[in-house]
Design a protein around this motif. Structure first.
Motif, PDB file in Angstrom:
ATOM      1  N   ARG A 128       0.827  -1.197   0.000  1.00  0.00           N
ATOM      2  CA  ARG A 128       0.000   0.000   0.000  1.00  0.00           C
ATOM      3  C   ARG A 128       0.868   1.256   0.000  1.00  0.00           C
ATOM      4  O   ARG A 128       0.534   2.257  -0.637  1.00  0.00           O
ATOM      5  N   GLY A 129       2.012   1.218   0.663  1.00  0.00           N
ATOM      6  CA  GLY A 129       2.918   2.368   0.659  1.00  0.00           C
ATOM      7  C   GLY A 129       3.397   2.710  -0.739  1.00  0.00           C
ATOM      8  O   GLY A 129       3.509   3.883  -1.098  1.00  0.00           O
ATOM      9  N   ASP A 130       3.665   1.691  -1.542  1.00  0.00           N
ATOM     10  CA  ASP A 130       4.072   1.917  -2.931  1.00  0.00           C
ATOM     11  C   ASP A 130       2.948   2.619  -3.690  1.00  0.00           C
ATOM     12  O   ASP A 130       3.177   3.599  -4.401  1.00  0.00           O
ATOM     13  N   LEU A 131       1.743   2.095  -3.543  1.00  0.00           N
ATOM     14  CA  LEU A 131       0.598   2.643  -4.275  1.00  0.00           C
ATOM     15  C   LEU A 131       0.298   4.071  -3.833  1.00  0.00           C
ATOM     16  O   LEU A 131       0.023   4.937  -4.675  1.00  0.00           O
ATOM     17  N   ASP A 132       0.384   4.327  -2.538  1.00  0.00           N
ATOM     18  CA  ASP A 132       0.115   5.678  -2.030  1.00  0.00           C
ATOM     19  C   ASP A 132       1.184   6.669  -2.496  1.00  0.00           C
ATOM     20  O   ASP A 132       0.874   7.830  -2.782  1.00  0.00           O
ATOM     21  N   ALA A 133       2.436   6.221  -2.594  1.00  0.00           N
ATOM     22  CA  ALA A 133       3.499   7.092  -3.109  1.00  0.00           C
ATOM     23  C   ALA A 133       3.211   7.451  -4.564  1.00  0.00           C
ATOM     24  O   ALA A 133       3.389   8.602  -4.977  1.00  0.00           O
ATOM     25  N   ALA A 134       2.743   6.475  -5.343  1.00  0.00           N
ATOM     26  CA  ALA A 134       2.392   6.736  -6.744  1.00  0.00           C
ATOM     27  C   ALA A 134       1.292   7.789  -6.827  1.00  0.00           C
ATOM     28  O   ALA A 134       1.397   8.753  -7.602  1.00  0.00           O
ATOM     29  N   VAL A 135       0.249   7.620  -6.032  1.00  0.00           N
ATOM     30  CA  VAL A 135      -0.875   8.558  -6.042  1.00  0.00           C
ATOM     31  C   VAL A 135      -0.403   9.966  -5.668  1.00  0.00           C
ATOM     32  O   VAL A 135      -0.841  10.955  -6.265  1.00  0.00           O
ATOM     33  N   ALA A 136       0.535  10.058  -4.720  1.00  0.00           N
ATOM     34  CA  ALA A 136       1.018  11.360  -4.239  1.00  0.00           C
ATOM     35  C   ALA A 136       1.683  12.193  -5.337  1.00  0.00           C
ATOM     36  O   ALA A 136       1.699  13.411  -5.257  1.00  0.00           O
ATOM     37  N   VAL A 137       2.228  11.532  -6.369  1.00  0.00           N
ATOM     38  CA  VAL A 137       2.891  12.263  -7.457  1.00  0.00           C
ATOM     39  C   VAL A 137       2.113  12.145  -8.768  1.00  0.00           C
ATOM     40  O   VAL A 137       2.654  12.427  -9.837  1.00  0.00           O
ATOM     41  N   ASP A 138       0.852  11.712  -8.674  1.00  0.00           N
ATOM     42  CA  ASP A 138      -0.015  11.581  -9.836  1.00  0.00           C
ATOM     43  C   ASP A 138       0.480  10.521 -10.822  1.00  0.00           C
ATOM     44  O   ASP A 138       0.162  10.566 -12.006  1.00  0.00           O
ATOM     45  N   ALA A 139       1.288   9.569 -10.326  1.00  0.00           N
ATOM     46  CA  ALA A 139       1.711   8.438 -11.153  1.00  0.00           C
ATOM     47  C   ALA A 139       0.594   7.394 -11.163  1.00  0.00           C
ATOM     48  O   ALA A 139      -0.347   7.467 -10.362  1.00  0.00           O
ATOM     49  N   GLN A 140       0.707   6.427 -12.057  1.00  0.00           N
ATOM     50  CA  GLN A 140      -0.264   5.344 -12.151  1.00  0.00           C
ATOM     51  C   GLN A 140       0.150   4.239 -11.185  1.00  0.00           C
ATOM     52  O   GLN A 140       1.187   3.602 -11.385  1.00  0.00           O
ATOM     53  N   PRO A 141      -0.658   3.983 -10.127  1.00  0.00           N
ATOM     54  CA  PRO A 141      -0.308   2.882  -9.225  1.00  0.00           C
ATOM     55  C   PRO A 141      -0.570   1.536  -9.898  1.00  0.00           C
ATOM     56  O   PRO A 141      -1.623   1.324 -10.494  1.00  0.00           O
ATOM     57  N   VAL A 142       0.424   0.650  -9.804  1.00  0.00           N
ATOM     58  CA  VAL A 142       0.328  -0.693 -10.376  1.00  0.00           C
ATOM     59  C   VAL A 142       0.723  -1.680  -9.277  1.00  0.00           C
ATOM     60  O   VAL A 142       1.812  -1.585  -8.704  1.00  0.00           O
ATOM     61  N   LEU A 143      -0.166  -2.621  -8.988  1.00  0.00           N
ATOM     62  CA  LEU A 143       0.078  -3.631  -7.958  1.00  0.00           C
ATOM     63  C   LEU A 143       0.399  -4.960  -8.622  1.00  0.00           C
ATOM     64  O   LEU A 143      -0.326  -5.390  -9.524  1.00  0.00           O
ATOM     65  N   VAL A 144       1.487  -5.588  -8.180  1.00  0.00           N
ATOM     66  CA  VAL A 144       1.751  -6.970  -8.568  1.00  0.00           C
ATOM     67  C   VAL A 144       1.403  -7.862  -7.384  1.00  0.00           C
ATOM     68  O   VAL A 144       1.527  -7.450  -6.228  1.00  0.00           O
ATOM     69  N   LYS A 145       0.949  -9.080  -7.695  1.00  0.00           N
ATOM     70  CA  LYS A 145       0.502  -9.993  -6.650  1.00  0.00           C
ATOM     71  C   LYS A 145       1.642 -10.790  -6.021  1.00  0.00           C
ATOM     72  O   LYS A 145       1.410 -11.608  -5.142  1.00  0.00           O
ATOM     73  N   LEU A 162      -3.921  -0.484 -11.264  1.00  0.00           N
ATOM     74  CA  LEU A 162      -3.840  -1.607 -12.191  1.00  0.00           C
ATOM     75  C   LEU A 162      -3.255  -2.792 -11.444  1.00  0.00           C
ATOM     76  O   LEU A 162      -2.356  -2.617 -10.605  1.00  0.00           O
ATOM     77  N   ILE A 163      -3.737  -4.002 -11.741  1.00  0.00           N
ATOM     78  CA  ILE A 163      -3.309  -5.184 -10.995  1.00  0.00           C
ATOM     79  C   ILE A 163      -2.823  -6.251 -11.977  1.00  0.00           C
ATOM     80  O   ILE A 163      -3.523  -6.571 -12.949  1.00  0.00           O
ATOM     81  N   TYR A 164      -1.635  -6.786 -11.698  1.00  0.00           N
ATOM     82  CA  TYR A 164      -1.021  -7.816 -12.534  1.00  0.00           C
ATOM     83  C   TYR A 164      -0.478  -8.935 -11.647  1.00  0.00           C
ATOM     84  O   TYR A 164      -0.126  -8.685 -10.493  1.00  0.00           O
ATOM     85  N   PRO A 165      -0.358 -10.150 -12.200  1.00  0.00           N
ATOM     86  CA  PRO A 165       0.185 -11.245 -11.397  1.00  0.00           C
ATOM     87  C   PRO A 165       1.643 -11.027 -10.977  1.00  0.00           C
ATOM     88  O   PRO A 165       2.029 -11.379  -9.876  1.00  0.00           O
ATOM     89  N   ASP A 166       2.463 -10.446 -11.883  1.00  0.00           N
ATOM     90  CA  ASP A 166       3.887 -10.287 -11.604  1.00  0.00           C
ATOM     91  C   ASP A 166       4.497  -9.272 -12.573  1.00  0.00           C
ATOM     92  O   ASP A 166       3.800  -8.755 -13.455  1.00  0.00           O
ATOM     93  N   LEU A 167       5.775  -9.007 -12.403  1.00  0.00           N
ATOM     94  CA  LEU A 167       6.454  -8.014 -13.221  1.00  0.00           C
ATOM     95  C   LEU A 167       6.503  -8.442 -14.684  1.00  0.00           C
ATOM     96  O   LEU A 167       6.398  -7.592 -15.583  1.00  0.00           O
ATOM     97  N   ALA A 168       6.635  -9.717 -14.960  1.00  0.00           N
ATOM     98  CA  ALA A 168       6.645 -10.193 -16.337  1.00  0.00           C
ATOM     99  C   ALA A 168       5.331  -9.832 -17.036  1.00  0.00           C
ATOM    100  O   ALA A 168       5.325  -9.434 -18.209  1.00  0.00           O
ATOM    101  N   SER A 169       4.233  -9.926 -16.325  1.00  0.00           N
ATOM    102  CA  SER A 169       2.917  -9.559 -16.893  1.00  0.00           C
ATOM    103  C   SER A 169       2.824  -8.060 -17.155  1.00  0.00           C
ATOM    104  O   SER A 169       2.240  -7.635 -18.147  1.00  0.00           O
TER     105      SER A 169
END
Length: 175
Positions: A128-145, A162-169
């Motif tokens: 969640r910290g990664d996603l919140d940092a993205a939002v703070a700078v108007d970047a696109q938050p992307v979550l990998v599982k 955006l949600i993806y299984p992993d970095l390769a995806s």
């Protein structure tokens, strides 16, 4: 410039609640190194922003962290790619620094280094910290599982994540 920013632990390499304290413990998630190399070869600049409070906690020295990042760069280069800027926060969670995610300091440092507006730039993380940092700078938050991604998803994520299984995806989606 096509810029992609990644968290490290849980996105590029396996994470550990006991911290990654040596180069030997730094083990890439299958497909992550290849993904970075493929993106690089396709004209993407791939940067990394990683919290590393293990330094402040005395679990490993700065030289060990730098050796881990040297290994990451070597592995990407072996696949024909290049890794961009790697920034890290060495502070503990109680130090009230401006760089530790969810604060946006590391992302701002990457933006300044590349002279790039981060609006819409993908920042890939597993917490969640990664996603919140993205939002703070108007970047696109992307979550990998991978890493803590599944637990993060179960607790709720910011709108438009955006949600993806992993970095390769993620790499396949961008390419």
């Amino acid at each position: 410039m096509k810029l992609l920013i990644l968290d490290r632990d849980g996105v590029i390499n396996f994470d550990s609640d006991a911290y990654i304290k040596s180069v030997e413990e730094w083990i890439p998630i299958p497909g992550s190194i290849e993904a970075i190399a493929q993106l690089s070869k396709a004209g993407w600049t791939v940067a990394v922003a990683t919290n590393q409070s293990g330094i402040a906690r005395g679990y490993y020295p700065l030289a060990t962290l730098e050796a881990m990042h040297t290994r990451l760069r070597e592995l990407v280069a072996e696949q024909g790619g290049e890794l961009g800027l790697v920034v890290y926060c060495p502070h503990g969670p109680d130090e009230r620094c401006a760089c530790r995610k969810p604060k946006p300091g590391m992302l701002e440092a990457i933006a300044e280094y590349y002279q790039q507006d981060l609006a819409g730039v993908w920042f890939v993380g597993d917490s969640r910290g990664d996603l919140d940092a993205a939002v703070a700078v108007d970047a696109q938050p992307v979550l990998v599982k991978t890493g803590k991604g599944e637990q993060t998803l179960n607790k709720g994520v910011p709108a438009h994540t955006l949600i993806y299984p992993d970095l390769a995806s993620v790499a396949r989606a961008l390419l």
